[in-house]
Design a protein around this motif. Sequence first.
Motif, short mmCIF file in Angstrom:
data_model
loop_
_atom_site.label_atom_id
_atom_site.label_comp_id
_atom_site.label_asym_id
_atom_site.label_seq_id
_atom_site.Cartn_x
_atom_site.Cartn_y
_atom_site.Cartn_z
N LYS A 5 -15.23 83.94 -1.36
CA LYS A 5 -15.84 82.72 -0.84
C LYS A 5 -16.47 82.98 0.53
O LYS A 5 -17.58 82.50 0.82
CB LYS A 5 -14.82 81.60 -0.74
N GLN A 6 -15.78 83.73 1.37
CA GLN A 6 -16.30 84.03 2.70
C GLN A 6 -17.58 84.86 2.60
O GLN A 6 -18.56 84.62 3.34
CB GLN A 6 -15.25 84.79 3.51
N ILE A 8 -19.72 84.94 0.00
CA ILE A 8 -20.76 84.09 -0.57
C ILE A 8 -21.33 83.14 0.47
O ILE A 8 -22.54 82.92 0.54
CB ILE A 8 -20.20 83.32 -1.79
N ASP A 9 -20.48 82.60 1.31
CA ASP A 9 -20.92 81.63 2.33
C ASP A 9 -21.81 82.28 3.39
O ASP A 9 -22.57 81.59 4.07
CB ASP A 9 -19.71 80.98 2.99
N LYS A 10 -21.73 83.59 3.54
CA LYS A 10 -22.54 84.28 4.56
C LYS A 10 -23.96 84.58 4.08
O LYS A 10 -24.81 84.97 4.86
CB LYS A 10 -21.85 85.58 4.98
N ASP A 12 -27.79 83.81 2.61
CA ASP A 12 -28.79 82.79 2.93
C ASP A 12 -29.26 82.11 1.64
O ASP A 12 -30.16 82.59 0.95
CB ASP A 12 -29.99 83.45 3.63
N TRP A 13 -28.65 80.97 1.35
CA TRP A 13 -28.97 80.23 0.13
C TRP A 13 -30.11 79.23 0.32
O TRP A 13 -30.62 78.67 -0.66
CB TRP A 13 -27.73 79.50 -0.38
N GLU A 14 -30.48 79.00 1.55
CA GLU A 14 -31.48 77.96 1.83
C GLU A 14 -32.91 78.43 1.54
O GLU A 14 -33.78 77.62 1.19
CB GLU A 14 -31.38 77.52 3.30
N LYS A 39 -24.38 80.04 -6.15
CA LYS A 39 -23.04 80.32 -5.63
C LYS A 39 -22.01 80.45 -6.75
O LYS A 39 -21.15 81.34 -6.73
CB LYS A 39 -22.63 79.23 -4.64
N GLU A 40 -22.09 79.56 -7.72
CA GLU A 40 -21.09 79.58 -8.79
C GLU A 40 -21.24 80.83 -9.67
O GLU A 40 -20.24 81.47 -10.03
CB GLU A 40 -21.22 78.33 -9.66
N SER A 43 -19.96 83.81 -7.78
CA SER A 43 -18.50 83.77 -7.74
C SER A 43 -17.91 84.30 -9.05
O SER A 43 -16.96 85.09 -9.05
CB SER A 43 -18.02 82.35 -7.48
#
Length: 218
Positions: A5-6, A8-10, A12-14, A39-40, A43
């Motif tokens: 999760k950490q 994936i959160d890093k 750039d999805w925007e 993201k899913e 994961s």
Amino acid sequence: MLDYKQIIDKLDWEKNNGLIPVIVQGLDGDVLTLGYTDKEALSKTLQTGYVHYYSRSKERIRMKGETSGNYQKLKEAFVDCDNDTLLLKVDQTGPACHLGTKSCFRKIEQIDKLPESNIDYSLDFLNQLKEIIKERKKNPKEGSYTTYLFNEGKEKIYKKFGEEAVEVLVAPNRERTIYETADMIYHLLVLLTYEGIDIGEVVQELKKRHSPEGGKQS
């Protein structure tokens, strides 16, 4: 243990509206394909060790090889300097391209020379139908027959499946057998979804039965 999760959160999805391009490379160094992940899907890839994509055309997550059997087992994952593109090194089972070739890429002078696909993707629609049924269970839709069945509950769902199975048995000809089998499969998917069982779990059971380890080789 990696904190997926950490990681994936890093990323750039925007930049691409929640999607990140994924370059996939075989163990021999050949580039096999390019896809997209959300993201899913990422994961699922990192947790299962098998590559999952987000299909922009079907608007759903799919595991590579879910219908063809041409799985991509993840070996290494890399991210570029902008954190907005991934490179996955995989152990590829069978061809990577949906047309049956090793790679989706060919020399540009061969742009008009596409091979005919030799992979049967007829099960793709079953996955789409399964997702629609799951969506109707989660979010009921007025006027939907599937929603009606879920509202009626277990007795109605099981009864309809039984009725459709009998219709297959008494079908008078080939065309009618195909028609009634389609009805039966739809109602089976409704039944499984009602019970919280994914069709993939049934397929896995079949695979166990018809493998050398399972003792029931076809």
